[in-house]
Design an enzyme around this catalytic site. Sequence first.
Site, PDB file in Angstrom:
ATOM      1  N   GLU A 183      54.847 -39.169  55.339  1.00 28.65           N
ATOM      2  CA  GLU A 183      53.682 -39.278  56.209  1.00 28.65           C
ATOM      3  C   GLU A 183      53.153 -37.934  56.709  1.00 28.65           C
ATOM      4  OE1 GLU A 183      54.214 -42.116  59.347  1.00 28.65           O
ATOM      5  OE2 GLU A 183      54.854 -43.711  58.008  1.00 28.65           O
TER       6      GLU A 183
ATOM      7  N   GLU B 238      58.198 -48.003  53.634  1.00 28.54           N
ATOM      8  CA  GLU B 238      58.485 -48.454  54.997  1.00 28.54           C
ATOM      9  C   GLU B 238      57.575 -49.621  55.334  1.00 28.54           C
ATOM     10  OE1 GLU B 238      58.232 -45.648  58.263  1.00 28.54           O
ATOM     11  OE2 GLU B 238      59.236 -44.110  57.067  1.00 28.54           O
TER      12      GLU B 238
HETATM   13  C1  FCB Z   1      56.741 -44.283  60.642  1.00 21.73           C
HETATM   14  C2  FCB Z   1      57.820 -43.236  60.519  1.00 21.73           C
HETATM   15  C3  FCB Z   1      59.202 -43.752  60.786  1.00 21.73           C
HETATM   16  C4  FCB Z   1      59.238 -44.747  61.923  1.00 21.73           C
HETATM   17  C5  FCB Z   1      58.173 -45.797  61.747  1.00 21.73           C
HETATM   18  C6  FCB Z   1      58.159 -46.839  62.833  1.00 21.73           C
HETATM   19  O1  FCB Z   1      55.537 -43.673  60.917  1.00 21.73           O
HETATM   20  O2  FCB Z   1      57.799 -42.676  59.225  1.00 21.73           O
HETATM   21  O3  FCB Z   1      60.047 -42.650  60.998  1.00 21.73           O
HETATM   22  O4  FCB Z   1      59.163 -44.096  63.117  1.00 21.73           O
HETATM   23  O5  FCB Z   1      56.917 -45.208  61.678  1.00 21.73           O
END
Ligand code: FCB
Length: 471
Positions: free
Chosen positions: A183, A376
Amino acid sequence: MTATVTSESVDPGEAAQPASARFPDGFVWGSATASYQIEGAAAEDGRGPSIWDTFSRTPGRVHAGHTGDVACDHYHRYRDDVAIMADLGLQAYRFSVAWPRIQPDGTGPVNTRGLDFYDRLTDELLSKGIDPVITLYHWDLPQALESRGGWASRETALAFADYAQIVYGRIGDRVRTWTTLNEPWCSAFLGYAAGVHAPGIQDPAATFRAVHHLLLGHGLATEALRAAGAQTIGITLNPDAVIPVDPTSPADLAAARIADGLHNRIFLDPLIKGAYPDDMRELMARFTPLDFISAGDEKQINQPIDVLGVNYYTPSYVSAKPGQPASPAAPGTEGIDFTKPAGPVTDMNWLIEPAALTLLLERLHNDYGVPLMITENGAAFPDGPAAGSDEVHDTRRIEYIDGHLRACLDAISHGVDLRGYFVWSLMDNFEWAEGYAKRFGVIHVDYATQERRPKDSALWYSDVIRRNGLG
Ligand code: FCB
């Protein structure tokens, strides 16, 4: 080209009735964490300070003054944690390497004890048949590099490529999948524009320099890893599903185009098409001369990648609103409103909208044509064990993940090349500015005792993995 997701086409009901609840053969099931969020052992075995050590020690920056000093103590408990992963049947584990463990000063001398940890962790995973998926940078920049300008400085991009090769040199013989950055939008825009993440700076010019140097670091590292023989290389973004509130309004569509540019195209276009979009060059030039983009940089950034990691939690809604000041996290968005409609939210107050994930995946597939992986997805909910019980009934998390997996199935049925899914997160952990107040884990962590308890969602997810699909 579809620049944005339209609210017209978002039909949450659509995601609830998949044609098939099975995932393609070979679909990868995993869970994800990040070094600063779980490791602890912040001053152990030669680890240097990171920007998150500095930031979390700065009063008022992190909820209740929480730090990652101990976190989940995973540095010492990794064997137990891998055993839990094996019990759940996880096929892959996405974790990040803490750069300050490897090069405490960001450049120069290598701390072999830091490498030893990831070597041990890799072997432990492999001994249980779990595929290690490495992220080289999940936000814990060595403080020494920040003190010399951080990502706003070109030096950090060059240093990142050196660091990537050092890690590869130690575990590249066993690790197949390499992710350069996690990110970069958050690193640049939350770190240097909104200032709500480390290093806590609010400077639009530094933000755009950071965007470029993060991308350049990715390009340099990717080229070096490829030359060294890495098998699968990617980058993880948090592409935004930008929804214009009124898709029939030209003003809302124009607002959505800018929001999409600042969150998505400013990264994806140079990465995959080899050039910044013209409108983003113009926007950046309002804040800084573009002298930091040297001839050849965009070509360097545009390395072939094998997979694009997608982190998705919630969409953005945008509309034109004359007189609205720019969002702190998005320089150049004067006159754009980011208010979300009412609807179900998680404990982060993030709107739950799985159908937007389907449209986002389709858009990425159609516009950029690269294989995708959900690196994620998950939800914060506060459920814990009742007194005297080990069970954690986190029904809302199960519903959230189930809905988003159905959204993935929809995208796959529409031809999207989606290769896997990593739930965020394996266990409750240090949620950045929210400290330990938000719990994303499928494993519950009692921070006083460091006990781990699989929540209902972990057991449910284990079943999903076993049958490669939803019931
Ligand atoms: C993302 C991050 C991760 C975590 C999630 C909830 O942006 O990559 O580390 O904090 O959000």
